[in-house]
Scaffold this motif. Structure first.
Motif, PDB file in Angstrom:
ATOM      1  N   HIS A  13       0.833  -1.220   0.000  1.00  0.00           N
ATOM      2  CA  HIS A  13       0.000   0.000   0.000  1.00  0.00           C
ATOM      3  C   HIS A  13       0.861   1.261   0.000  1.00  0.00           C
ATOM      4  O   HIS A  13       0.708   2.115   0.875  1.00  0.00           O
ATOM      5  N   PRO A  14       1.759   1.411  -0.974  1.00  0.00           N
ATOM      6  CA  PRO A  14       2.668   2.558  -0.932  1.00  0.00           C
ATOM      7  C   PRO A  14       1.932   3.896  -1.016  1.00  0.00           C
ATOM      8  O   PRO A  14       2.425   4.905  -0.532  1.00  0.00           O
ATOM      9  N   LYS A  15       0.726   3.867  -1.599  1.00  0.00           N
ATOM     10  CA  LYS A  15       0.026   5.143  -1.807  1.00  0.00           C
ATOM     11  C   LYS A  15      -0.610   5.700  -0.545  1.00  0.00           C
ATOM     12  O   LYS A  15      -0.707   6.910  -0.380  1.00  0.00           O
ATOM     13  N   ASN A  16      -1.079   4.801   0.323  1.00  0.00           N
ATOM     14  CA  ASN A  16      -1.761   5.362   1.508  1.00  0.00           C
ATOM     15  C   ASN A  16      -1.257   4.842   2.855  1.00  0.00           C
ATOM     16  O   ASN A  16      -1.889   5.062   3.871  1.00  0.00           O
ATOM     17  N   ALA A  17      -0.094   4.158   2.848  1.00  0.00           N
ATOM     18  CA  ALA A  17       0.486   3.783   4.141  1.00  0.00           C
ATOM     19  C   ALA A  17       1.912   4.318   4.220  1.00  0.00           C
ATOM     20  O   ALA A  17       2.701   4.152   3.291  1.00  0.00           O
ATOM     21  N   SER A  18       2.222   4.973   5.322  1.00  0.00           N
ATOM     22  CA  SER A  18       3.602   5.416   5.556  1.00  0.00           C
ATOM     23  C   SER A  18       4.099   4.678   6.791  1.00  0.00           C
ATOM     24  O   SER A  18       3.617   4.901   7.903  1.00  0.00           O
ATOM     25  N   ILE A  19       5.029   3.776   6.568  1.00  0.00           N
ATOM     26  CA  ILE A  19       5.484   2.891   7.647  1.00  0.00           C
ATOM     27  C   ILE A  19       6.894   3.300   8.049  1.00  0.00           C
ATOM     28  O   ILE A  19       7.825   3.253   7.233  1.00  0.00           O
ATOM     29  N   ASN A  20       7.060   3.702   9.297  1.00  0.00           N
ATOM     30  CA  ASN A  20       8.351   4.215   9.763  1.00  0.00           C
ATOM     31  C   ASN A  20       8.822   3.374  10.940  1.00  0.00           C
ATOM     32  O   ASN A  20       8.382   3.568  12.074  1.00  0.00           O
ATOM     33  N   LEU A  21       9.712   2.430  10.649  1.00  0.00           N
ATOM     34  CA  LEU A  21      10.114   1.476  11.680  1.00  0.00           C
ATOM     35  C   LEU A  21      11.382   1.957  12.382  1.00  0.00           C
ATOM     36  O   LEU A  21      12.488   1.494  12.120  1.00  0.00           O
ATOM     37  N   LYS A  22      11.218   2.929  13.238  1.00  0.00           N
ATOM     38  CA  LYS A  22      12.356   3.521  13.955  1.00  0.00           C
ATOM     39  C   LYS A  22      11.840   4.287  15.161  1.00  0.00           C
ATOM     40  O   LYS A  22      10.623   4.428  15.332  1.00  0.00           O
ATOM     41  N   PHE A  23      12.739   4.767  15.980  1.00  0.00           N
ATOM     42  CA  PHE A  23      12.353   5.663  17.067  1.00  0.00           C
ATOM     43  C   PHE A  23      12.705   7.076  16.640  1.00  0.00           C
ATOM     44  O   PHE A  23      13.850   7.347  16.305  1.00  0.00           O
ATOM     45  N   ASP A  24      11.728   7.963  16.595  1.00  0.00           N
ATOM     46  CA  ASP A  24      11.986   9.303  16.064  1.00  0.00           C
ATOM     47  C   ASP A  24      11.033  10.302  16.733  1.00  0.00           C
ATOM     48  O   ASP A  24       9.852  10.396  16.383  1.00  0.00           O
TER      49      ASP A  24
END
Ligand code: ADP
Length: 460
Positions: free
Chosen positions: A331-342
């Motif tokens: 789902h590149p168009k409507n999911a932003s997945i950020n697997l980090k601590f920020d």
């Protein structure tokens, strides 16, 4: 009257080191206590990631934070472990920290009325006070409040490690340290503390049951008369969309429309479609079973197939990394997945999202819902622990309530709560009223700091 003297001992403190909510509490409650007239000092290990020079620092107006320095034990980037698991010398590390907390008081000539311990990393402090330091006049008047931030982390070690604590084997019994043949630091800490608290009234009740007590419900029942729950607050100076420099445009409950300016800039930054009308659903969490991500896994496909955007920020168990990496691809168009601590990204998510998900299996307090309120983001939560104490279902007819909740731990119940939130989002007038209302809710430390002071006074 002399000021009440309190030492807050914690293995993590914002802004120096953080893996979870404990750090937020240990960094913000002392500031509220200082404002209320308590002589409060904080002590924590000096990890190599701590960006401060010397052996102490100041937070708030003038709260001293003492750093425990030991290159061998704390000269590491992570706090408790790395990708291979927990550090094998964690018992040495936190036994040392606990001894040092007491020794440092002596060196600083700070005689605390109360040592406020937090979680298993500090559980040896009440034990040492009642054993090695039992007849030490310096601590004759010192009492301990032990706060449980999460029952699931108890500091359990192999029996063979017991000598590292430096106490006699006669304490390795089921009254104190022994727990199914292993060493359990929290267990002994609970037995030796003068009072025990946890971070919400509901969790204080839940941990007395088999389901939430994680094996220590029996011990807690014997200490029920000194057990209470005080809801965490948040530092409303830190979490303030009106002054937050990390978000795109500052806003307040009087300028809620500027929240959408944040959303659109953020959509652009994340490579999502720029459109204020598309509901943005945020989730920021440790990726652990506790957090109810298995419920999300079952329904996320359906949700992403509708007109929504989903922004996730988190790190943790590998199985969730795999799951969400897959989602990012499909789902590149409507999911932003950020697997980090920020921390900065977190602020942008709180500011830009319309809806924030916390489907936890259990949640001692939870901070995400309170931060969400502050940023005009509506939480969808499971009714457990502190979530139950702070979020109630919104009723469009009466305008009561402040979010969306579900009780049964099922993906169906969760999905239905998300749908109710999404439905309301389309009703612009009511939605705006709701977000203006939640931004004005008071989840600052004021009231809870007062409750802690009452508790300190009761036991001192
Ligand atoms: P827990 O202590 O169980 O992790 P809490 O809700 O009490 O849960 O506190 C979590 C805190 O950590 C919140 O302030 C949340 O915003 C923050 N947080 C969690 N994961 C991340 C992440 N990956 N990046 C930035 N902040 C995070």
């Amino acid at each position: 009257m002399e000021k009440l003297k309190v030492l807050m001992a914690s293995s993590e403190v914002v802004p120096f080191a953080k893996t979870g909510g404990l750090a937020d509490v240990a960094g913000s409650l002392p500031i509220a206590l200082e404002a209320a007239g308590v002589d409060i000092r904080v002590i924590m290990p000096k990890y190599s990631s701590v960006k401060a020079s010397g052996s102490e620092a100041i937070i708030g107006k003038n709260v001293k934070v003492y750093f425990v320095e030991n290159e061998e034990y704390f000269g590491r980037k992570e706090l408790y472990g790395d990708k291979f698991g927990d550090y094998p010398d964690n018992l040495d590390r936190f036994a040392f920290f606990s001894r040092e907390a007491l020794e440092r008081c002596k060196r600083e000539n700070f005689k605390p009325d109360i040592i406020h311990c937090n979680d298993w990393q500090t559980a040896l402090i009440p034990v040492y006070l009642n054993t090695i330091y039992k007849y030490d006049p310096f601590f004759a008047k010192t009492r301990v409040l032990f706060t449980i931030h999460n029952m699931a982390y108890q500091g359990i070690f192999a029996k063979e490690e017991f000598p590292k604590i430096g106490l006699d084997w006669n304490l390795f019994t089921i009254q104190y340290f022994e727990f199914y043949g292993k060493v359990n630091l929290m267990k002994a800490g609970l037995v030796y503390s003068d009072a025990i608290s946890t971070v919400s009234p509901t969790y204080a009740k839940e941990i007395l049951t088999d389901e939430f007590g994680c094996g220590l419900e029996g011990v807690l029942k014997t200490r029920e008369s000194v057990l209470s729950g005080i809801l965490n607050g948040i530092d409303t100076d830190v979490w303030d969309p009106a002054t937050d420099k990390k978000i795109f445009k500052q806003y307040s409950s009087k300028t809620v429309m500027d929240k959408y300016a944040n959303k659109e800039k953020f959509q652009k930054e994340l490579g999502l479609k720029v459109d204020g009308e598309i509901p943005m659903i945020g989730l920021i969490s440790r990726l652990a079973d506790q957090k109810g991500l298995d419920l999300l896994a079952k329904i996320i496909e359906d949700i992403l197939n509708t007109k929504v955007q989903f922004v996730l920020l988190g790190t943790g168990d590998n199985k969730y990394h795999i799951l969400f990496e897959k989602m990012a691809k499909t789902h590149p168009k409507n999911a932003s997945i950020n697997l980090k601590f920020d921390a900065v990204l977190a602020q942008k998510i709180y500011a830009s999202s319309d809806i924030f998900l916390i489907p936890s299996r259990y949640e001692p307090c939870g901070l995400g819902q309170m931060i969400s309120f502050r940023y005009g983001t509506v939480p969808v939560v499971r009714e457990t622990g502190g979530l139950k104490d702070s979020v109630t279902e919104f009723d469009p007819k009466t305008g009561s309530g402040n979010g969306f909740t579900f009780s049964e731990y099922s993906s169906k119940a969760f999905h239905s709560a998300i749908k109710r939130a999404l439905d309301l989002f389309r009703n612009k007038t009511v939605w705006e009223k709701l977000i203006t209302k939640v931004m004005k809710l008071d989840y600052s430390w004021g009231a809870s700091a007062g409750e802690y002071i009452k508790l300190y006074e009761k036991i001192s």
